[in-house]
Design a protein around this motif. Structure first.
Motif, mmCIF file in Angstrom:
data_model
loop_
_atom_site.group_PDB
_atom_site.id
_atom_site.type_symbol
_atom_site.label_atom_id
_atom_site.label_comp_id
_atom_site.label_asym_id
_atom_site.label_seq_id
_atom_site.Cartn_x
_atom_site.Cartn_y
_atom_site.Cartn_z
ATOM 1 N N ASN A 1 -3.397 21.508 -2.356
ATOM 2 C CA ASN A 1 -2.681 21.502 -1.077
ATOM 3 C C ASN A 1 -2.681 22.874 -0.401
ATOM 4 O O ASN A 1 -1.660 23.338 0.103
ATOM 5 C CB ASN A 1 -1.234 21.007 -1.274
ATOM 6 C CG ASN A 1 -1.184 19.574 -1.754
ATOM 7 O OD1 ASN A 1 -1.957 18.735 -1.316
ATOM 8 N ND2 ASN A 1 -0.282 19.292 -2.686
ATOM 9 N N THR B 1 5.889 23.784 -7.014
ATOM 10 C CA THR B 1 6.690 22.749 -6.361
ATOM 11 C C THR B 1 6.573 21.443 -7.152
ATOM 12 O O THR B 1 5.629 21.248 -7.926
ATOM 13 C CB THR B 1 6.216 22.491 -4.921
ATOM 14 O OG1 THR B 1 4.880 21.962 -4.956
ATOM 15 C CG2 THR B 1 6.257 23.772 -4.096
ATOM 16 N N SER C 1 5.814 18.738 -5.797
ATOM 17 C CA SER C 1 4.618 18.116 -5.251
ATOM 18 C C SER C 1 3.387 18.458 -6.080
ATOM 19 O O SER C 1 2.545 17.586 -6.352
ATOM 20 C CB SER C 1 4.406 18.552 -3.796
ATOM 21 O OG SER C 1 3.181 18.057 -3.293
ATOM 22 N N THR D 1 1.302 15.582 -7.911
ATOM 23 C CA THR D 1 -0.075 15.400 -7.461
ATOM 24 C C THR D 1 -1.034 15.461 -8.631
ATOM 25 O O THR D 1 -1.945 14.631 -8.769
ATOM 26 C CB THR D 1 -0.450 16.452 -6.409
ATOM 27 O OG1 THR D 1 0.380 16.298 -5.261
ATOM 28 C CG2 THR D 1 -1.911 16.331 -5.999
ATOM 29 N N SER E 1 7.310 9.719 -1.025
ATOM 30 C CA SER E 1 7.416 10.842 -0.104
ATOM 31 C C SER E 1 6.052 11.460 0.215
ATOM 32 O O SER E 1 5.288 11.816 -0.689
ATOM 33 C CB SER E 1 8.322 11.924 -0.708
ATOM 34 O OG SER E 1 8.260 13.113 0.045
ATOM 35 N N SER E 2 5.782 11.633 1.506
ATOM 36 C CA SER E 2 4.556 12.318 1.907
ATOM 37 C C SER E 2 4.693 13.831 1.739
ATOM 38 O O SER E 2 3.699 14.554 1.858
ATOM 39 C CB SER E 2 4.218 11.981 3.364
ATOM 40 O OG SER E 2 5.274 12.370 4.231
ATOM 41 N N GLU E 3 5.904 14.288 1.451
ATOM 42 C CA GLU E 3 6.086 15.696 1.102
ATOM 43 C C GLU E 3 5.700 15.940 -0.355
ATOM 44 O O GLU E 3 5.267 17.035 -0.719
ATOM 45 C CB GLU E 3 7.544 16.120 1.327
ATOM 46 C CG GLU E 3 7.953 16.156 2.785
ATOM 47 C CD GLU E 3 7.112 17.144 3.575
ATOM 48 O OE1 GLU E 3 6.954 18.297 3.111
ATOM 49 O OE2 GLU E 3 6.599 16.762 4.641
ATOM 50 N N ILE E 4 5.859 14.915 -1.176
ATOM 51 C CA ILE E 4 5.439 15.000 -2.573
ATOM 52 C C ILE E 4 3.956 14.650 -2.688
ATOM 53 O O ILE E 4 3.165 15.394 -3.268
ATOM 54 C CB ILE E 4 6.269 14.052 -3.458
ATOM 55 C CG1 ILE E 4 7.748 14.456 -3.426
ATOM 56 C CG2 ILE E 4 5.736 14.047 -4.888
ATOM 57 C CD1 ILE E 4 8.054 15.789 -4.052
ATOM 58 N N TYR E 5 3.573 13.500 -2.147
ATOM 59 C CA TYR E 5 2.178 13.063 -2.150
ATOM 60 C C TYR E 5 1.614 13.315 -0.752
ATOM 61 O O TYR E 5 1.709 12.480 0.143
ATOM 62 C CB TYR E 5 2.091 11.578 -2.509
ATOM 63 C CG TYR E 5 2.636 11.246 -3.869
ATOM 64 C CD1 TYR E 5 1.910 11.522 -5.024
ATOM 65 C CD2 TYR E 5 3.898 10.651 -4.020
ATOM 66 C CE1 TYR E 5 2.418 11.221 -6.292
ATOM 67 C CE2 TYR E 5 4.409 10.351 -5.274
ATOM 68 C CZ TYR E 5 3.667 10.630 -6.405
ATOM 69 O OH TYR E 5 4.164 10.330 -7.654
ATOM 70 N N LYS E 6 1.037 14.481 -0.568
ATOM 71 C CA LYS E 6 0.577 14.910 0.747
ATOM 72 C C LYS E 6 -0.443 13.918 1.320
ATOM 73 O O LYS E 6 -1.428 13.575 0.666
ATOM 74 C CB LYS E 6 -0.063 16.295 0.659
ATOM 75 C CG LYS E 6 0.842 17.375 0.065
ATOM 76 C CD LYS E 6 2.041 17.674 0.942
ATOM 77 C CE LYS E 6 2.845 18.856 0.402
ATOM 78 N NZ LYS E 6 4.032 19.173 1.212
ATOM 79 N N THR F 1 0.410 7.502 3.339
ATOM 80 C CA THR F 1 0.942 6.639 4.396
ATOM 81 C C THR F 1 0.915 5.196 3.912
ATOM 82 O O THR F 1 0.214 4.857 2.952
ATOM 83 C CB THR F 1 0.116 6.746 5.690
ATOM 84 O OG1 THR F 1 -1.236 6.336 5.424
ATOM 85 C CG2 THR F 1 0.134 8.170 6.227
ATOM 86 N N ASN G 1 9.567 3.158 7.049
ATOM 87 C CA ASN G 1 10.097 3.707 5.793
ATOM 88 C C ASN G 1 10.293 2.644 4.718
ATOM 89 O O ASN G 1 10.801 2.953 3.637
ATOM 90 C CB ASN G 1 11.418 4.428 6.049
ATOM 91 C CG ASN G 1 11.243 5.681 6.871
ATOM 92 O OD1 ASN G 1 10.220 6.359 6.771
ATOM 93 N ND2 ASN G 1 12.226 6.002 7.688
#
Length: 497
Positions: A292, A408, A410, A414, A436-441, A444, A458
């Motif tokens: 990331n 992190t 994430s 990841t 979460s897209s903050e965890i799994y960049k 969607t 959501n």
């Protein structure tokens, strides 16, 4: 007491043959439940192999799209968009676990007791803990005490237990197995070469029990009070007694022969080959920048796991969309480190243990210890994914450059996601992380997602619908099976308390 007699199991098998195209391919008659007059050394192989063929395979088959590993060659495929069979209770894990895997482990325990061989009892409990764990992690409340145990009379309308009760019993079963594995036994584990995991090495079975214990304790990350509160120290302790290298990995190997059963299930000749027509866009793009970074560094596992296209590129298919630019423009799902004919299937790995430890240490505030565990997990997974040491070295150096100060959650999740290809455990992680897209960049929801049940951006799938035959037979005892409820209600371990 107990759920189904052997006769009723066979009745269930006949019913299932009409609704599953590959059901009998994964379960041979050689390893089906048989007379309890057999000795345990002739039941252990069936108990192990059915855990893979029934529970693990069926547990992963329907959620490959949910986990966004593999993609289909058509758009709007039901398991990728959470619709159709996902709402009718067909083709799922339930019957496979209760018809094959759990009866085999129950027989192993009963036979171990009958032949004064507690080491077989221990192995049966370890496998049984995994089978119950995988099942409850997809459904929530399950049949536990009143399922078949190899000894008691039939009960075709068993009561369900809560997931909390199931977890309490799973952890108890693993603790008992850890004690019993080394107790004096009249028959040794590998007497008939049936221990296809560890060839009778009791120390490795004990390590597997501790690894599973760490896994299930780690699922409690949202529990902050009561007797099942998250305990980072307990997880770290279990990890310290679990698998210590890739040599301890619990895995099934394949010869790549003519029969489907001798090929890795998701390889081109395997019985589940059509489930991984392509790698998903999310998985491929994650490998292109798994650290990331602003300036992406390609993960060396990309080229060992994902076959290149005809033009030498690595392109995945958007989950739910199907190929839109011609099928030869995407990376085929078959042929890499995890999808070749002789690729192993992993039930538990050393790298997973290290990622569990990394998460526990991170939650405890021990960033330095978490980073060391993370790095050990990455190195082990590089080896598992057939990455040459020279190719892994620059990536590990870049990881060292980042260091523990910038670690992190994430990064941990990841790396674990990449390591756990096809394992239904990933679905547990994604739900714990609230998708979460903050965890799994870059994560969607799928294209063409079932908007009738999941209308809001959501809304994500949380559990499976119980199979229709259980509902027909035992509706008075099972929880609500309305798809709008089942698919959207978080499981017990995923509710903060």
């Amino acid at each position: 007491m107990k759920i189904l007699s052997k006769a009723l199991y066979m009745f269930s098998l006949l019913a299932l043959s009409a609704c599953s195209d590959d059901f009998f391919d994964v379960n041979s008659s050689v390893t089906s439940p048989t007379s309890a007059s057999l000795a345990p050394q002739f039941r252990i192989q069936g108990a192990i192999e059915n855990t893979f063929a029934a529970t693990m395979y069926r547990g992963s088959r329907e959620v490959l799209g949910v986990m966004q590993y593999g993609s289909q060659n058509v758009a709007n495929y039901y398991s990728e968009v959470w619709s159709n069979e996902f709402t009718t209770g067909r083709y799922f894990l339930w019957q496979n676990a209760y018809v094959y895997s759990l009866p085999n482990s129950a027989d192993l325990i009963a036979l171990g007791k009958a032949h004064n061989s507690p080491n077989f009892v221990a192995v049966g409990k370890i496998l049984r803990a995994y089978n119950f764990g995988c099942t409850t992690d997809q459904y929530g409340d399950i049949v536990f005490d009143e399922t078949y145990d190899g000894e008691s009379t039939m009960n075709i309308t068993p009561k369900f237990v809560t997931q909390k009760t199931a977890y309490t019993n799973i952890l108890k079963m693993l603790d008992e197995a850890i004690v019993q594995i080394n107790e004096p036994s009249e028959i040794e584990l590998n007497t008939a070469n049936g221990d296809v995991f560890y060839q009778g090495d009791k120390s490795q079975w004990m390590k597997l029990a501790y690894a599973l214990k760490a896994r299930y304790l780690n699922h409690l990350s949202k529990k902050t009070s009561g007797d099942m509160a998250y305990n980072a120290d307990a997880i770290i302790e279990a990890c310290s007694k679990a698998l210590t290298s890739n040599a301890d990995n619990a895995m099934r190997t394949y010869g790549g022969g003519l029969t489907e059963n001798d090929n890795q299930p998701y390889s081109s000749n395997g019985y589940g080959s059509s489930r991984v027509d392509y790698w998903s866009e999310f998985f491929v793009e994650t490998l292109k920048n798994s650290l990331n970074l602003t300036n992406p560094v390609e993960d060396p596992r990309l080229k060992t796991i994902v076959p290149a296209t005809a033009t030498g590129e690595y392109i995945g298919v958007k989950t739910g969309a199907g190929p839109v630019n011609g099928r030869d423009q995407y990376s085929a799902g078959n042929g890499g480190a995890y999808t070749s004919a002789t690729s192993p299937t992993y039930l538990m790995t050393f790298s997973e243990v290290k990622f569990i430890e990394a998460e526990a240490r991170f939650r405890k505030g021990d960033n330095a210890g978490a980073f060391e565990a993370l790095k050990a997990g990455v190195i082990a997974d590089m080896e598992k994914a057939n990455v040459a040491a020279a190719d892994a070295a620059p990536y590990i150096a870049k990881l060292d450059e980042m260091g523990s100060a910038s670690l992190t959650l994430s990064q941990i999740m990841t790396q674990k996601y990449i390591s756990m290809v096809f394992d239904p455990e990933t679905w547990v992680d994604m739900r714990r992380m609230d998708y979460s897209s903050e965890i799994y960049k870059g994560l969607t929801r799928p294209t063409n997602v079932n908007l009738f049940i999941f209308p809001n951006e959501n809304d994500w799938i949380q559990a499976m619908v119980y199979e229709y035959n259980e509902e027909d037979r035992n509706y008075e005892n099972m929880p609500s099976n309305v798809p709008e409820v089942r698919l959207t209600t978080p499981l017990w371990w995923n509710v903060a308390e």
